[in-house]
Design a protein around this motif. Sequence first.
Motif, PDB file in Angstrom:
ATOM      1  N   ALA A  53       7.844 114.087 125.556  1.00 28.66           N
ATOM      2  CA  ALA A  53       7.684 113.561 126.862  1.00 28.66           C
ATOM      3  C   ALA A  53       8.750 112.401 127.309  1.00 28.66           C
ATOM      4  CB  ALA A  53       6.195 112.950 127.197  1.00 28.66           C
ATOM      5  N   GLU A  54       8.927 111.628 126.425  1.00 28.65           N
ATOM      6  CA  GLU A  54       9.921 110.458 126.738  1.00 28.65           C
ATOM      7  C   GLU A  54      11.527 111.110 126.699  1.00 28.65           C
ATOM      8  OE1 GLU A  54      11.637 106.833 127.627  1.00 28.65           O
ATOM      9  OE2 GLU A  54       9.478 107.496 127.718  1.00 28.65           O
ATOM     10  N   TYR A  55      11.753 112.060 125.667  1.00 28.68           N
ATOM     11  CA  TYR A  55      12.897 112.701 125.890  1.00 28.68           C
ATOM     12  C   TYR A  55      13.117 113.415 126.958  1.00 28.68           C
ATOM     13  CZ  TYR A  55      16.668 116.116 125.320  1.00 28.68           C
ATOM     14  OH  TYR A  55      17.698 116.586 125.490  1.00 28.68           O
ATOM     15  N   GLN A  56      12.102 114.209 127.582  1.00 27.08           N
ATOM     16  CA  GLN A  56      12.230 114.791 128.924  1.00 27.08           C
ATOM     17  C   GLN A  56      12.765 114.147 130.024  1.00 27.08           C
ATOM     18  OE1 GLN A  56       8.751 116.143 130.923  1.00 27.08           O
ATOM     19  NE2 GLN A  56       9.513 118.097 130.960  1.00 27.08           N
ATOM     20  N   LYS A  57      11.904 112.819 130.149  1.00 32.42           N
ATOM     21  CA  LYS A  57      12.171 111.909 131.095  1.00 32.42           C
ATOM     22  C   LYS A  57      13.854 111.333 131.100  1.00 32.42           C
ATOM     23  CE  LYS A  57      10.657 107.206 132.587  1.00 32.42           C
ATOM     24  NZ  LYS A  57       9.652 106.108 132.395  1.00 32.42           N
ATOM     25  N   ARG A  58      14.065 110.862 129.965  1.00 31.41           N
ATOM     26  CA  ARG A  58      15.446 110.434 129.711  1.00 31.41           C
ATOM     27  C   ARG A  58      16.739 111.466 129.808  1.00 31.41           C
ATOM     28  NH1 ARG A  58      16.182 105.442 126.357  1.00 31.41           N
ATOM     29  NH2 ARG A  58      14.084 104.487 126.168  1.00 31.41           N
ATOM     30  N   ALA A  59      16.381 112.805 129.293  1.00 28.73           N
ATOM     31  CA  ALA A  59      17.353 113.834 129.672  1.00 28.73           C
ATOM     32  C   ALA A  59      17.542 114.261 130.955  1.00 28.73           C
ATOM     33  CB  ALA A  59      16.923 115.071 128.795  1.00 28.73           C
ATOM     34  N   LYS A  60      16.381 114.219 131.789  1.00 31.18           N
ATOM     35  CA  LYS A  60      16.339 114.757 133.009  1.00 31.18           C
ATOM     36  C   LYS A  60      17.236 113.657 133.958  1.00 31.18           C
ATOM     37  CE  LYS A  60      13.339 118.661 133.597  1.00 31.18           C
ATOM     38  NZ  LYS A  60      12.256 119.301 134.276  1.00 31.18           N
ATOM     39  N   ALA A  61      16.849 112.374 133.665  1.00 27.75           N
ATOM     40  CA  ALA A  61      17.498 111.313 134.317  1.00 27.75           C
ATOM     41  C   ALA A  61      19.042 111.681 134.046  1.00 27.75           C
ATOM     42  CB  ALA A  61      16.894 109.999 133.971  1.00 27.75           C
ATOM     43  N   ALA A  62      19.641 111.725 132.804  1.00 26.60           N
ATOM     44  CA  ALA A  62      20.948 112.131 132.649  1.00 26.60           C
ATOM     45  C   ALA A  62      21.413 113.003 133.323  1.00 26.60           C
ATOM     46  CB  ALA A  62      21.134 112.104 130.985  1.00 26.60           C
ATOM     47  N   ILE A  63      20.864 114.136 133.397  1.00 23.53           N
ATOM     48  CA  ILE A  63      21.236 115.432 134.103  1.00 23.53           C
ATOM     49  C   ILE A  63      21.464 115.323 135.676  1.00 23.53           C
ATOM     50  CG2 ILE A  63      20.579 117.534 134.880  1.00 23.53           C
ATOM     51  CD1 ILE A  63      19.075 117.844 132.105  1.00 23.53           C
ATOM     52  N   VAL A  64      20.663 114.268 136.301  1.00 24.05           N
ATOM     53  CA  VAL A  64      20.889 114.145 137.602  1.00 24.05           C
ATOM     54  C   VAL A  64      22.076 113.076 137.717  1.00 24.05           C
ATOM     55  CG1 VAL A  64      19.793 112.614 139.463  1.00 24.05           C
ATOM     56  CG2 VAL A  64      18.187 113.901 138.056  1.00 24.05           C
ATOM     57  N   GLU A  65      22.280 112.204 136.853  1.00 21.77           N
ATOM     58  CA  GLU A  65      23.406 111.413 136.806  1.00 21.77           C
ATOM     59  C   GLU A  65      24.770 112.119 136.763  1.00 21.77           C
ATOM     60  OE1 GLU A  65      25.384 107.571 134.231  1.00 21.77           O
ATOM     61  OE2 GLU A  65      23.183 107.797 134.073  1.00 21.77           O
ATOM     62  N   ILE A  66      24.569 112.994 135.973  1.00 22.58           N
ATOM     63  CA  ILE A  66      25.774 114.148 135.780  1.00 22.58           C
ATOM     64  C   ILE A  66      25.966 114.925 136.996  1.00 22.58           C
ATOM     65  CG2 ILE A  66      26.688 115.826 134.343  1.00 22.58           C
ATOM     66  CD1 ILE A  66      25.187 114.691 131.884  1.00 22.58           C
ATOM     67  N   PHE A  67      24.969 115.199 137.431  1.00 22.48           N
ATOM     68  CA  PHE A  67      25.113 116.043 138.636  1.00 22.48           C
ATOM     69  C   PHE A  67      25.744 115.111 139.936  1.00 22.48           C
ATOM     70  CE2 PHE A  67      21.575 119.078 137.683  1.00 22.48           C
ATOM     71  CZ  PHE A  67      22.445 120.371 137.383  1.00 22.48           C
ATOM     72  N   ASP A  68      25.189 114.044 139.990  1.00 24.73           N
ATOM     73  CA  ASP A  68      25.702 112.911 140.951  1.00 24.73           C
ATOM     74  C   ASP A  68      27.110 112.845 140.846  1.00 24.73           C
ATOM     75  OD1 ASP A  68      23.166 112.882 142.046  1.00 24.73           O
ATOM     76  OD2 ASP A  68      22.621 110.896 141.064  1.00 24.73           O
ATOM     77  N   LYS A  69      27.803 112.890 139.694  1.00 19.07           N
ATOM     78  CA  LYS A  69      29.185 112.761 139.402  1.00 19.07           C
ATOM     79  C   LYS A  69      30.142 114.141 139.697  1.00 19.07           C
ATOM     80  CE  LYS A  69      28.817 109.658 135.563  1.00 19.07           C
ATOM     81  NZ  LYS A  69      29.052 109.607 134.088  1.00 19.07           N
ATOM     82  N   GLY A  70      29.369 115.120 140.336  1.00 18.44           N
ATOM     83  CA  GLY A  70      29.901 116.400 140.517  1.00 18.44           C
ATOM     84  C   GLY A  70      30.475 117.311 139.263  1.00 18.44           C
ATOM     85  N   LYS A  71      29.664 116.633 138.093  1.00 20.44           N
ATOM     86  CA  LYS A  71      30.190 117.508 136.849  1.00 20.44           C
ATOM     87  C   LYS A  71      28.811 118.430 136.450  1.00 20.44           C
ATOM     88  CE  LYS A  71      32.919 113.618 135.052  1.00 20.44           C
ATOM     89  NZ  LYS A  71      34.276 114.468 134.962  1.00 20.44           N
ATOM     90  N   THR A  72      29.177 119.077 135.460  1.00 23.28           N
ATOM     91  CA  THR A  72      28.133 119.950 134.935  1.00 23.28           C
ATOM     92  C   THR A  72      27.695 119.498 133.538  1.00 23.28           C
ATOM     93  OG1 THR A  72      29.288 121.788 135.608  1.00 23.28           O
ATOM     94  CG2 THR A  72      27.559 122.279 133.867  1.00 23.28           C
ATOM     95  N   PRO A  73      26.130 119.371 133.429  1.00 28.06           N
ATOM     96  CA  PRO A  73      25.383 118.721 132.385  1.00 28.06           C
ATOM     97  C   PRO A  73      25.502 119.921 131.265  1.00 28.06           C
ATOM     98  CG  PRO A  73      24.012 118.426 134.250  1.00 28.06           C
ATOM     99  CD  PRO A  73      25.321 119.420 134.706  1.00 28.06           C
ATOM    100  N   ILE A  74      25.891 119.735 130.212  1.00 27.68           N
ATOM    101  CA  ILE A  74      26.015 120.324 128.871  1.00 27.68           C
ATOM    102  C   ILE A  74      25.159 119.922 127.915  1.00 27.68           C
ATOM    103  CG2 ILE A  74      27.576 121.619 127.044  1.00 27.68           C
ATOM    104  CD1 ILE A  74      28.563 121.942 130.003  1.00 27.68           C
ATOM    105  N   VAL A  75      24.029 120.531 127.677  1.00 27.65           N
ATOM    106  CA  VAL A  75      22.815 120.126 126.772  1.00 27.65           C
ATOM    107  C   VAL A  75      23.364 120.693 125.414  1.00 27.65           C
ATOM    108  CG1 VAL A  75      20.474 120.025 126.289  1.00 27.65           C
ATOM    109  CG2 VAL A  75      21.306 120.116 128.703  1.00 27.65           C
ATOM    110  N   SER A  76      23.226 120.004 124.351  1.00 30.09           N
ATOM    111  CA  SER A  76      23.729 120.367 122.989  1.00 30.09           C
ATOM    112  C   SER A  76      22.847 119.842 122.022  1.00 30.09           C
ATOM    113  CB  SER A  76      24.920 120.035 122.684  1.00 30.09           C
ATOM    114  OG  SER A  76      25.482 120.363 121.331  1.00 30.09           O
ATOM    115  N   GLY A  77      21.928 121.054 121.327  1.00 31.90           N
ATOM    116  CA  GLY A  77      21.315 120.488 120.398  1.00 31.90           C
ATOM    117  C   GLY A  77      20.279 121.623 119.607  1.00 31.90           C
ATOM    118  N   GLY A  78      19.518 121.257 118.739  1.00 31.91           N
ATOM    119  CA  GLY A  78      18.732 122.322 117.859  1.00 31.91           C
ATOM    120  C   GLY A  78      17.471 121.855 117.850  1.00 31.91           C
ATOM    121  N   THR A  79      16.816 120.955 118.690  1.00 32.81           N
ATOM    122  CA  THR A  79      15.436 120.638 118.637  1.00 32.81           C
ATOM    123  C   THR A  79      14.697 121.375 119.520  1.00 32.81           C
ATOM    124  OG1 THR A  79      15.897 118.252 117.895  1.00 32.81           O
ATOM    125  CG2 THR A  79      13.874 118.552 118.648  1.00 32.81           C
ATOM    126  N   GLY A  80      13.849 122.396 119.145  1.00 35.27           N
ATOM    127  CA  GLY A  80      13.465 123.219 120.065  1.00 35.27           C
ATOM    128  C   GLY A  80      12.493 122.922 121.096  1.00 35.27           C
TER     129      GLY A  80
END
Length: 310
Positions: A75-102
């Motif tokens: 739940a905490e991961y979801q909150k932090r990751a979605k905040a990071a995604i919004v920050e990247i969008f706000d920069k006009g960039k593309t969020p690239i999510v990378s990892g193996g934790t299902g």
Amino acid sequence: MKKEIIIVAGPTAVGKTKYAIEIAKAMNGEIVSCDSMQLYRFMDIGSAKPTTQEQAEVKHYLVDQIDPREPFSAAEYQKRAKAAIVEIFDKGKTPIVSGGTGLYVNSLLYDMNFSAPPVGNAYREKLEKLAEEQGNEAVYNRLKEVDPKAAERIHVNNLKKMIRAIEVAENTESGIKPFEESFVKTNDYNYTLIGLSRDREELYDRINQRVDLLLEMGLIEEISSLLSMGLTEENISMKGIGYKEIIGYLKGEYDLEHAIYLVKRNTRHYAKRQMTWFRRYEDITWFNISNYPSDEDVIEEIITWLREKR
């Protein structure tokens, strides 16, 4: 048009970090880590964290964020990751999510509600006491009464999950849903899901080589340092593969050779579970790296495919 994220998923040691960096460079992106171990500070070697140089090439989010002595949840991961995604969008960039934790990937693909039902601690303690006095089977029998389908999926030894299922079943009409019915795709953004794989023999060889390299880099010393900070095998962060096995060696439970064998074996088993998890996604596009002459050829094909898709 709705904004889009790109997710690079796959088993451990397949090469996600390198591929995500090259995709980010080509697609004007920044990387959001989706790895449950790379989040932790002081755990650089055992988590195969992106190097300082790699993080300098492309900005990474959710790396070195959490003290390993503190609890952390999906739940905490979801909150932090979605905040990071919004920050990247706000920069006009593309969020690239990378990892193996299902589960972390799920938290970004679906509108998962991690909030617990309003159940008092007294009832939970009553079920725990029932298990203590009469065994887990007594709790399991209770689960079969209130949610037979959940009882089919949950093992009798998993007391915590049984109690959680009983709480949900007795406080909602629906109970705990199976994987296929549990999640509705998020409306926060669109996503492209890329799966990286290798032939099993090649992947397992890479895993074995990686474990040897981590030991050369100082994995044992890193874990000794963490133990000196007050961490123990009871901390969630120290239950990661590579950490828990070396702790057993440091406690004198077995010799180093056996510890290394356990790390390699458990990592291979984990990679197999990861592949099983990611193959459940119907909308994932797979690239088997073993079928190409080089990493560069695969990267070029993925980037070309992404650009054509857009």
